[in-house]
Enzyme design. Structure first.
Site, PDB file in Angstrom:
ATOM      1  N   ASP A  20       0.786  -1.139  -0.105  1.00  0.00           N
ATOM      2  CA  ASP A  20       0.027   0.033  -0.128  1.00  0.00           C
ATOM      3  C   ASP A  20       0.886   1.304   0.205  1.00  0.00           C
ATOM      4  O   ASP A  20       0.443   2.245  -0.752  1.00  0.00           O
ATOM      5  CB  ASP A  20      -1.079  -0.175   1.026  1.00  0.00           C
ATOM      6  CG  ASP A  20      -0.337   0.124   2.477  1.00  0.00           C
ATOM      7  OD1 ASP A  20       0.796  -0.445   2.571  1.00  0.00           O
ATOM      8  OD2 ASP A  20      -1.241   0.046   3.607  1.00  0.00           O
ATOM      9  N   ASP A 147      -5.714  -0.448   5.934  1.00  0.00           N
ATOM     10  CA  ASP A 147      -6.372  -0.710   7.185  1.00  0.00           C
ATOM     11  C   ASP A 147      -7.605   0.158   7.268  1.00  0.00           C
ATOM     12  O   ASP A 147      -8.709  -0.044   7.228  1.00  0.00           O
ATOM     13  CB  ASP A 147      -5.580  -0.669   8.687  1.00  0.00           C
ATOM     14  CG  ASP A 147      -4.391  -1.249   8.369  1.00  0.00           C
ATOM     15  OD1 ASP A 147      -4.299  -2.413   7.566  1.00  0.00           O
ATOM     16  OD2 ASP A 147      -3.321  -1.073   9.548  1.00  0.00           O
TER      17      ASP A 147
HETATM   18  C1  GLA Z   1       0.240  -2.276   8.475  1.00  0.00           C
HETATM   19  C2  GLA Z   1      -0.193  -1.027   7.902  1.00  0.00           C
HETATM   20  C3  GLA Z   1      -0.715  -0.932   6.568  1.00  0.00           C
HETATM   21  C4  GLA Z   1       0.057  -1.827   5.469  1.00  0.00           C
HETATM   22  C5  GLA Z   1       0.282  -3.197   6.386  1.00  0.00           C
HETATM   23  C6  GLA Z   1       1.394  -4.009   5.599  1.00  0.00           C
HETATM   24  O1  GLA Z   1      -0.878  -3.004   9.002  1.00  0.00           O
HETATM   25  O2  GLA Z   1      -1.109  -0.076   8.836  1.00  0.00           O
HETATM   26  O3  GLA Z   1      -0.546   0.436   6.089  1.00  0.00           O
HETATM   27  O4  GLA Z   1       1.297  -1.204   5.099  1.00  0.00           O
HETATM   28  O5  GLA Z   1       0.933  -2.989   7.671  1.00  0.00           O
HETATM   29  O6  GLA Z   1       0.622  -4.644   4.267  1.00  0.00           O
END
Ligand code: GLA
Length: 331
Positions: A20, A147
């Site tokens: 992301d 998320d």
């Molecule tokens: C955490 C971060 C997300 C993403 C994941 C890995 O959950 O909050 O933004 O980068 O790690 O995919």
């Protein structure tokens, strides 16, 4: 005073991790469990109690330093207040059926539920971006938007192909008889903040050589002189392709193909991106050998935390089976 109730779900990322923050692809789903904020909007203080954890919040409408607020869960509330600068207060109770620290993004669910309860009425992407900045300010981790956007865009019965370059998504049905199981490794995320930031910086350093990883080929990746940056970039480029392939496999319920993509993703996160741990690897190996398990991978930020498996129903009775539920909303 206006009555308000807002709900925001947690999420599990099926595949597409550490993509992301370079505008890549992810395949999360909102789970049916989440955080509910229920109370009244009005006045000039943010007063919150939680039925799920200790402590209470009493904040003014302007907050400058969310990271300095106690108790620690209140930092996410303070982050939203700092970002949203609400014109009126909130007196509410927070309840949750989302286990905290279980890798289901309870902090993102809290941020999104608070943002909606405070009356943030923008489109889901604008709310998600606001909540992402709140998370960054509260935790010091330069997280991506996965998320928060998964919580807002969640669609019952579906996973979402999230495109973090355009912040758009496409729902893909999750077959009713495919079980998605989350298992915690028991290992809390040590050093998650600094290690996450380091990985993100390494992706940016790789992009300085070959341009956006989202558009890069494996040939481009091979031209990166530094072997560590090359491996980080290889993970991102191959993981973006695995998201496309996993969405196709899910759409036709090809469990064996989906499972293989999960296994490949775990190896890539373990060997190229180096965000797994020996404890998580041992768990993945153990779960993978159970009958009826199609694939297992570390999910989320890594450095401990959770794994996600795709299985036949009942194959992993000790894990938490989750189903895709609705996105965040006011009731
Ligand atoms: C955490 C971060 C997300 C993403 C994941 C890995 O959950 O909050 O933004 O980068 O790690 O995919």
């Amino acid at each position: 005073m206006t009555d308000v109730t807002a709900f925001a779900p947690g999420r599990v990322n099926l595949i597409g991790d550490h993509t992301d923050h370079t505008g890549g692809l992810c395949l999360p789903m909102a789970v049916s469990m989440g955080v509910t904020v229920s109370g009244r909007r009005g006045g000039d203080r943010i007063r919150l109690r939680s039925t799920a954890t200790h402590g209470a919040v009493d904040l003014p409408l302007r907050v400058d330093d969310p990271a300095g607020i106690e108790p620690p869960w209140a930092r996410y509330v303070a982050g939203i207040v700092a970002e949203a600068a609400p014109s009126e207060g909130l007196d509410a109770v927070i309840s949750s059926d989302l286990p905290m620290g279980a890798g289901l993004s309870s902090s993102a669910a809290l941020e999104v539920a608070i943002a909606l309860a405070l009356g943030c009425d923008d489109d889901p992407v604008a709310v998600a971006q606001r909540c992402q900045r709140a998370e960054q300010r509260a935790s010091g981790v330069p997280c991506g938007i996965l998320d928060q956007l998964a919580s807002l865009a969640g669609t019952t019965g579906h996973a979402l192909v999230l495109d973090c370059r355009t912040n758009t998504w496409r729902p893909v049905p999750v077959p009713d008889t495919l079980e998605i199981v989350v298992v915690h490794s028991g290992q809390e995320r040590a050093l998650a903040g600094s290690a996450y930031a380091e990985r993100r910086a390494q992706c940016e350093a790789a992009e300085a050589h070959i341009g956006p990883l989202r558009g890069a080929t494996l040939g481009d990746v091979d031209s990166i002189p530094d072997p560590v940056l090359r491996r980080r970039a290889r993970h991102v480029v191959t993981e973006n392709q695995r998201v496309r392939d996993a969405a196709d496999a899910l759409a036709v319920d090809d469990r064996s193909a989906l499972g293989t993509l999960f296994d490949d993703s775990h190896r890539s996160l373990r060997d190229d991106f180096e965000v797994s741990t020996p404890v998580v690897d041992a768990l993945v190996d153990r779960l993978r050998s159970a009958p009826g398990v199609h694939g297992v991978r570390i999910t989320g930020g890594g450095f401990g935390g959770c794994v996600v498996a795709v299985t036949e129903p009942g194959a992993l009775p000790d894990g938490r089976a989750v189903r895709p539920g609705p996105g965040a909303h006011r009731r």
